[in-house]
Scaffold this active site. Structure first.
Site, PDB file in Angstrom:
ATOM      1  N   ARG A 230      -7.398  -3.854  -4.763  1.00 15.64           N
ATOM      2  CA  ARG A 230      -7.543  -2.664  -5.606  1.00 15.64           C
ATOM      3  C   ARG A 230      -8.953  -2.332  -6.075  1.00 15.64           C
ATOM      4  O   ARG A 230      -9.150  -1.354  -6.775  1.00 15.64           O
ATOM      5  CB  ARG A 230      -6.628  -2.811  -6.840  1.00 15.64           C
ATOM      6  CG  ARG A 230      -5.175  -2.627  -6.494  1.00 15.64           C
ATOM      7  CD  ARG A 230      -4.309  -2.804  -7.726  1.00 15.64           C
ATOM      8  NE  ARG A 230      -3.891  -4.186  -7.932  1.00 15.64           N
ATOM      9  CZ  ARG A 230      -3.360  -4.643  -9.054  1.00 15.64           C
ATOM     10  NH1 ARG A 230      -3.245  -3.845 -10.095  1.00 15.64           N
ATOM     11  NH2 ARG A 230      -2.976  -5.902  -9.152  1.00 15.64           N
TER      12      ARG A 230
ATOM     13  N   TRP B 127      -6.795  -1.416   4.366  1.00 16.12           N
ATOM     14  CA  TRP B 127      -7.055  -2.189   5.580  1.00 16.12           C
ATOM     15  C   TRP B 127      -6.326  -3.510   5.472  1.00 16.12           C
ATOM     16  O   TRP B 127      -5.866  -3.899   4.397  1.00 16.12           O
ATOM     17  CB  TRP B 127      -8.558  -2.405   5.800  1.00 16.12           C
ATOM     18  CG  TRP B 127      -9.290  -2.960   4.622  1.00 16.12           C
ATOM     19  CD1 TRP B 127      -9.212  -4.243   4.109  1.00 16.12           C
ATOM     20  CD2 TRP B 127     -10.206  -2.249   3.781  1.00 16.12           C
ATOM     21  NE1 TRP B 127     -10.021  -4.353   3.014  1.00 16.12           N
ATOM     22  CE2 TRP B 127     -10.655  -3.162   2.792  1.00 16.12           C
ATOM     23  CE3 TRP B 127     -10.711  -0.944   3.783  1.00 16.12           C
ATOM     24  CZ2 TRP B 127     -11.565  -2.793   1.806  1.00 16.12           C
ATOM     25  CZ3 TRP B 127     -11.626  -0.587   2.801  1.00 16.12           C
ATOM     26  CH2 TRP B 127     -12.047  -1.506   1.832  1.00 16.12           C
TER      27      TRP B 127
END
Ligand code: ARG
Length: 382
Positions: A75, A249
């Site tokens: 995050r 990703w």
């Protein structure tokens, strides 16, 4: 801020909207006095039972929903999420086409960009569209518990349902791309073949085997570059966007320690152990542990070699601690779920292991749809 259920009353939506608009104005420099906007939202709600986010509110809401994802270790970069506003789309064919375009843009030739595409929200008139597929990219699983599965056993029920529906199947390899299943507004679920040019895949080789001919290349292992969750609901300020696929990703362990390794997925540890010449007859030789490490080395090496973005669990753990510090400095609490944050291998060798977290759920948020699991398995597809 609490997460609101779909189909809430106007009073509940107003409560959630008010909190979100205040948060947006607090966190967005130059957005001015929230009172004007609050009055407009209130009037729109009274008139229509719903309200429309401004493009800026949508972008910030989707980003904060990421920031609030307690299971996500990645995050730190929440504020750079790219938001594709496709709220005008309700039909399955247009949605599927935009999902494939999402993949192309997110893949970006290997420099993976965290991206979300937001489709039409629920309204008092009608629920929004839904994506049944768990992710935009999924590999088929052929066979059931009576026979050996070829491919990803997790997707065997969906594969079977698609075949019953008339999908002619792939080539029968362990890595056949499944069609995407989308249910438009006022429609039944439909499937759409995934165009090959929308999906970048990485062949998996071992660093000590490249050119050395140890056979990893002939094994034909591969994985897709972009993990794009497609069946969660984005909730912002009381508005629900049931179809809002998003991607980040990969972290190597997701592939090397779970997708390729779990006994109910590709179950590759025994084969890797044998390839490495390990004694697989006794748990105490730690052959599984050694096979896991080599499989994870292979995943990271292969993505690096293909120049496709991937994080390792040591780096991503450090970034997460940076995220915690940064948020703390801004006076915000970070919720987290320890059991999801700690990587599935070498947990105690990463700093995220050695502390505790508060697992409070707040809005905006990505929430699981009830029944999403059943739909992802194609139950009731025919
Ligand atoms: N663990 C899932 C997978 O292996 C993807 C979940 C999201 N992961 C991410 N890096 N954004 O496909």
């Amino acid at each position: 801020m609490e997460i609101l259920q779909r189909r809430s009353t106007t009073a509940q939506v107003w409560g959630a909207a008010e909190e979100f608009i205040r948060l947006f104005h607090r966190e967005t420099p130059g957005s001015g006095d929230p009172r004007t906007r609050l009055a407009a939202v209130r009037a729109e709600l009274a008139e229509s039972g719903t309200y429309r986010h401004t493009p800026q509110e949508l972008v910030h809401g989707a980003r904060v929903a990421w920031r609030n994802s307690n299971r996500c270790i990645g995050r730190l970069y929440w504020n750079s999420l790219r938001v594709r506003d496709r709220r005008g789309l309700t039909d399955s064919d247009a949605i599927a086409a935009e999902c494939f375009e999402h993949l192309r843009e997110a893949t970006n030739g290997g420099r993976v960009r965290p991206t979300i595409t937001v489709f039409a929200p629920d309204t008092p008139q009608s629920p929004g569209p839904l994506i049944w597929s768990e992710q935009l990219v999924r590999y088929a699983g052929y066979g059931d518990h009576h026979s050996v599965t070829v491919g990803d056993a997790r997707n065997a029920p969906l594969t079977e349902a698609l075949l019953r529906l008339g999908w002619s199947g792939g080539a029968g390899t362990p890595f056949d791309l499944l069609p995407l299943v989308v249910q438009g507004v006022d429609d039944k679920p439909r499937w759409f073949d995934t165009p090959a040019d929308a999906v970048l895949e990485v062949p998996i080789r071992h660093p000590d085997g490249d050119g050395g001919g140890d056979g990893w290349a002939d094994w034909g292992l591969r994985w897709h570059a972009v993990p794009a969750i497609a069946n969660m609901c984005l909730e912002i300020g009381g508005i629900h966007y049931p179809a809002a696929p998003f991607n980040g990703w990969y972290m190597g362990t997701e592939i090397g320690a779970r997708n390729l390794a779990d006994a109910d997925r590709y179950n590759l540890l025994p084969a890797v152990g044998r390839r490495l010449g390990l004694d697989t007859s006794s748990d105490r030789s730690l052959w599984k542990d050694r096979a896991l490490v080599e499989l994870n080395r292979a995943v990271l090496h292969s993505f690096d070699r293909a120049e496709v973005t991937i994080a390792d669990h040591h780096t991503e753990s450090r970034r997460f601690l940076t995220h915690l510090e940064r948020e703390e400095r801004r006076g915000r609490d970070v919720g987290a779920d320890w059991s999801w944050i700690v990587p599935p291998i070498s947990g105690s060798a990463t700093p995220v292991f050695h502390r505790t977290y508060e697992d409070r759920q707040v809005s905006p948020a990505y929430v699981h749809h009830p029944g999403a699991q059943d739909r992802a398995q194609g139950r009731d597809l025919v």
